[in-house]
Write a protein that holds these residues in place. Structure first.
Motif, PDB file in Angstrom:
ATOM      1  N   ILE A  78       0.845  -1.201   0.000  1.00 30.14           N
ATOM      2  CA  ILE A  78       0.000   0.000   0.000  1.00 30.14           C
ATOM      3  C   ILE A  78       0.879   1.249   0.000  1.00 30.14           C
ATOM      4  CG2 ILE A  78      -1.611   1.354   1.419  1.00 30.14           C
ATOM      5  CD1 ILE A  78      -2.834  -1.419   2.282  1.00 30.14           C
ATOM      6  N   LYS A  79       1.932   1.230   0.817  1.00 27.94           N
ATOM      7  CA  LYS A  79       2.874   2.365   0.862  1.00 27.94           C
ATOM      8  C   LYS A  79       3.543   2.556  -0.500  1.00 27.94           C
ATOM      9  CE  LYS A  79       4.102   1.661   5.693  1.00 27.94           C
ATOM     10  NZ  LYS A  79       5.106   1.063   6.565  1.00 27.94           N
ATOM     11  N   LYS A  80       3.970   1.448  -1.089  1.00 29.62           N
ATOM     12  CA  LYS A  80       4.658   1.498  -2.385  1.00 29.62           C
ATOM     13  C   LYS A  80       3.750   2.098  -3.460  1.00 29.62           C
ATOM     14  CE  LYS A  80       5.985  -2.273  -4.803  1.00 29.62           C
ATOM     15  NZ  LYS A  80       6.550  -3.624  -4.911  1.00 29.62           N
ATOM     16  N   GLN A  81       2.468   1.810  -3.387  1.00 32.39           N
ATOM     17  CA  GLN A  81       1.514   2.311  -4.379  1.00 32.39           C
ATOM     18  C   GLN A  81       0.961   3.692  -4.018  1.00 32.39           C
ATOM     19  OE1 GLN A  81       1.052   0.848  -7.248  1.00 32.39           O
ATOM     20  NE2 GLN A  81       2.228  -0.970  -6.716  1.00 32.39           N
ATOM     21  N   HIS A  82       1.328   4.213  -2.855  1.00 29.77           N
ATOM     22  CA  HIS A  82       0.843   5.522  -2.383  1.00 29.77           C
ATOM     23  C   HIS A  82      -0.686   5.578  -2.353  1.00 29.77           C
ATOM     24  CE1 HIS A  82       4.982   6.794  -2.706  1.00 29.77           C
ATOM     25  NE2 HIS A  82       4.991   6.427  -3.977  1.00 29.77           N
ATOM     26  N   ALA A  83      -1.302   4.453  -1.984  1.00 34.61           N
ATOM     27  CA  ALA A  83      -2.764   4.383  -1.954  1.00 34.61           C
ATOM     28  C   ALA A  83      -3.305   5.169  -0.769  1.00 34.61           C
ATOM     29  CB  ALA A  83      -3.220   2.931  -1.864  1.00 34.61           C
ATOM     30  N   THR A  84      -4.420   5.856  -0.977  1.00 32.99           N
ATOM     31  CA  THR A  84      -5.036   6.627   0.115  1.00 32.99           C
ATOM     32  C   THR A  84      -6.462   6.159   0.408  1.00 32.99           C
ATOM     33  OG1 THR A  84      -5.762   8.294  -1.469  1.00 32.99           O
ATOM     34  CG2 THR A  84      -3.667   8.704  -0.322  1.00 32.99           C
ATOM     35  N   ARG A  85      -6.986   5.242  -0.407  1.00 29.44           N
ATOM     36  CA  ARG A  85      -8.325   4.691  -0.159  1.00 29.44           C
ATOM     37  C   ARG A  85      -8.206   3.175  -0.180  1.00 29.44           C
ATOM     38  NH1 ARG A  85     -13.179   3.715  -3.296  1.00 29.44           N
ATOM     39  NH2 ARG A  85     -14.888   3.789  -1.815  1.00 29.44           N
ATOM     40  N   ILE A  86      -8.496   2.561   0.942  1.00 28.92           N
ATOM     41  CA  ILE A  86      -8.308   1.123   1.082  1.00 28.92           C
ATOM     42  C   ILE A  86      -9.631   0.472   1.447  1.00 28.92           C
ATOM     43  CG2 ILE A  86      -7.057  -0.673   2.339  1.00 28.92           C
ATOM     44  CD1 ILE A  86      -4.963   1.637   2.899  1.00 28.92           C
ATOM     45  N   ARG A  87      -9.966  -0.587   0.720  1.00 30.75           N
ATOM     46  CA  ARG A  87     -11.186  -1.344   1.002  1.00 30.75           C
ATOM     47  C   ARG A  87     -10.800  -2.629   1.717  1.00 30.75           C
ATOM     48  NH1 ARG A  87     -10.988   0.787  -3.803  1.00 30.75           N
ATOM     49  NH2 ARG A  87     -10.282  -1.105  -4.844  1.00 30.75           N
ATOM     50  N   ASP A 118      -2.415   0.619  12.074  1.00 28.08           N
ATOM     51  CA  ASP A 118      -1.216   0.689  12.920  1.00 28.08           C
ATOM     52  C   ASP A 118       0.051   0.694  12.069  1.00 28.08           C
ATOM     53  OD1 ASP A 118      -2.773   0.675  15.205  1.00 28.08           O
ATOM     54  OD2 ASP A 118      -2.418  -1.439  15.679  1.00 28.08           O
ATOM     55  N   GLU A 119       0.071  -0.168  11.048  1.00 26.64           N
ATOM     56  CA  GLU A 119       1.266  -0.278  10.188  1.00 26.64           C
ATOM     57  C   GLU A 119       1.475   0.978   9.343  1.00 26.64           C
ATOM     58  OE1 GLU A 119       3.621  -2.697   9.779  1.00 26.64           O
ATOM     59  OE2 GLU A 119       2.764  -3.807  11.462  1.00 26.64           O
ATOM     60  N   LEU A 120       0.390   1.508   8.806  1.00 30.90           N
ATOM     61  CA  LEU A 120       0.488   2.640   7.878  1.00 30.90           C
ATOM     62  C   LEU A 120       0.599   3.973   8.615  1.00 30.90           C
ATOM     63  CD1 LEU A 120      -2.131   1.364   5.316  1.00 30.90           C
ATOM     64  CD2 LEU A 120       0.339   1.481   4.971  1.00 30.90           C
ATOM     65  N   ASN A 121      -0.111   4.102   9.726  1.00 33.59           N
ATOM     66  CA  ASN A 121      -0.059   5.307  10.549  1.00 33.59           C
ATOM     67  C   ASN A 121      -0.124   6.574   9.693  1.00 33.59           C
ATOM     68  OD1 ASN A 121       0.072   6.728  12.929  1.00 33.59           O
ATOM     69  ND2 ASN A 121       2.308   6.653  13.063  1.00 33.59           N
ATOM     70  N   ASP A 122      -1.159   6.665   8.866  1.00 32.04           N
ATOM     71  CA  ASP A 122      -1.288   7.769   7.912  1.00 32.04           C
ATOM     72  C   ASP A 122      -2.710   8.333   7.976  1.00 32.04           C
ATOM     73  OD1 ASP A 122      -1.503   9.443   5.692  1.00 32.04           O
ATOM     74  OD2 ASP A 122      -0.362   8.097   4.386  1.00 32.04           O
ATOM     75  N   ALA A 123      -2.827   9.568   8.451  1.00 32.86           N
ATOM     76  CA  ALA A 123      -4.144  10.199   8.610  1.00 32.86           C
ATOM     77  C   ALA A 123      -4.817  10.493   7.269  1.00 32.86           C
ATOM     78  CB  ALA A 123      -4.002  11.487   9.418  1.00 32.86           C
ATOM     79  N   ASN A 124      -4.060  10.452   6.171  1.00 29.29           N
ATOM     80  CA  ASN A 124      -4.631  10.731   4.847  1.00 29.29           C
ATOM     81  C   ASN A 124      -5.320   9.525   4.222  1.00 29.29           C
ATOM     82  OD1 ASN A 124      -3.702  13.428   4.800  1.00 29.29           O
ATOM     83  ND2 ASN A 124      -1.653  12.678   4.293  1.00 29.29           N
TER      84      ASN A 124
END
Length: 162
Positions: A78-87, A118-124
């Protein structure tokens, strides 16, 4: 493959014509030998499907440490793809009551989403989390092999542009 626009089975309305052929989407599916983990890549998004047995004990939504490591690997993608919307969607087989399956599939999806968060810790990042219970089976529910594939959590997100 060439399509014959005059084929009577095509049933084109009077005066209609065929558009130029084009490839709409290419899907690559990789499944490990036991079917425990499956990855689908298209030119639009990436989907991971993990069998519930790999993540949880029977009838439980508590994740094992091993399963947290698998989810962490998905978080890296997910980080590698810079995804901001996850289903994150949970599914069960058709055994037991439908209502119980709906609740359990949602609890399991929530557990996976918690680890991703927890892993991503990204508010966006925005999550869409759902429990579909026995809806949308991907295999035959009349066999244990099929039911095992249907008991799953899917994590999907958009692929990076370019």
């Amino acid at each position: 493959m060439k399509v014959d626009p005059n084929d009577p089975d095509l049933k084109l309305p009077e005066g209609a014509t065929l558009a130029e052929p084009k490839v709409l989407d290419i899907k690559q599916v990789v499944e490990d030998e036991g079917g425990e983990e499956r990855r689908e890549d298209t030119n639009v998004d990436i989907k991971f499907a993990l069998q519930a047995e790999v993540l949880f004990s029977k009838d439980s939504s508590k994740l094992s440490d091993d399963s947290k490591a698998r989810i962490a690997a998905i978080a890296d993608e997910i980080k590698k793809q810079h995804a901001t919307r996850i289903r994150v969607f949970g599914f069960t087989d058709n055994l037991g009551s439908s209502a119980h399956g709906d609740v359990l599939s949602r609890q399991r999806a929530n557990a996976v989403q918690d680890v991703l968060d927890d892993e991503l810790n990204d508010a966006n990042i925005t999550y869409e989390v759902r429990g579909y219970g026995e809806q949308y089976p991907i295999a035959d529910n009349s066999t244990e092999t099929g039911r095992k594939k249907n008991r799953r959590v899917e994590v999907s997100f958009q692929r990076a542009e370019g």
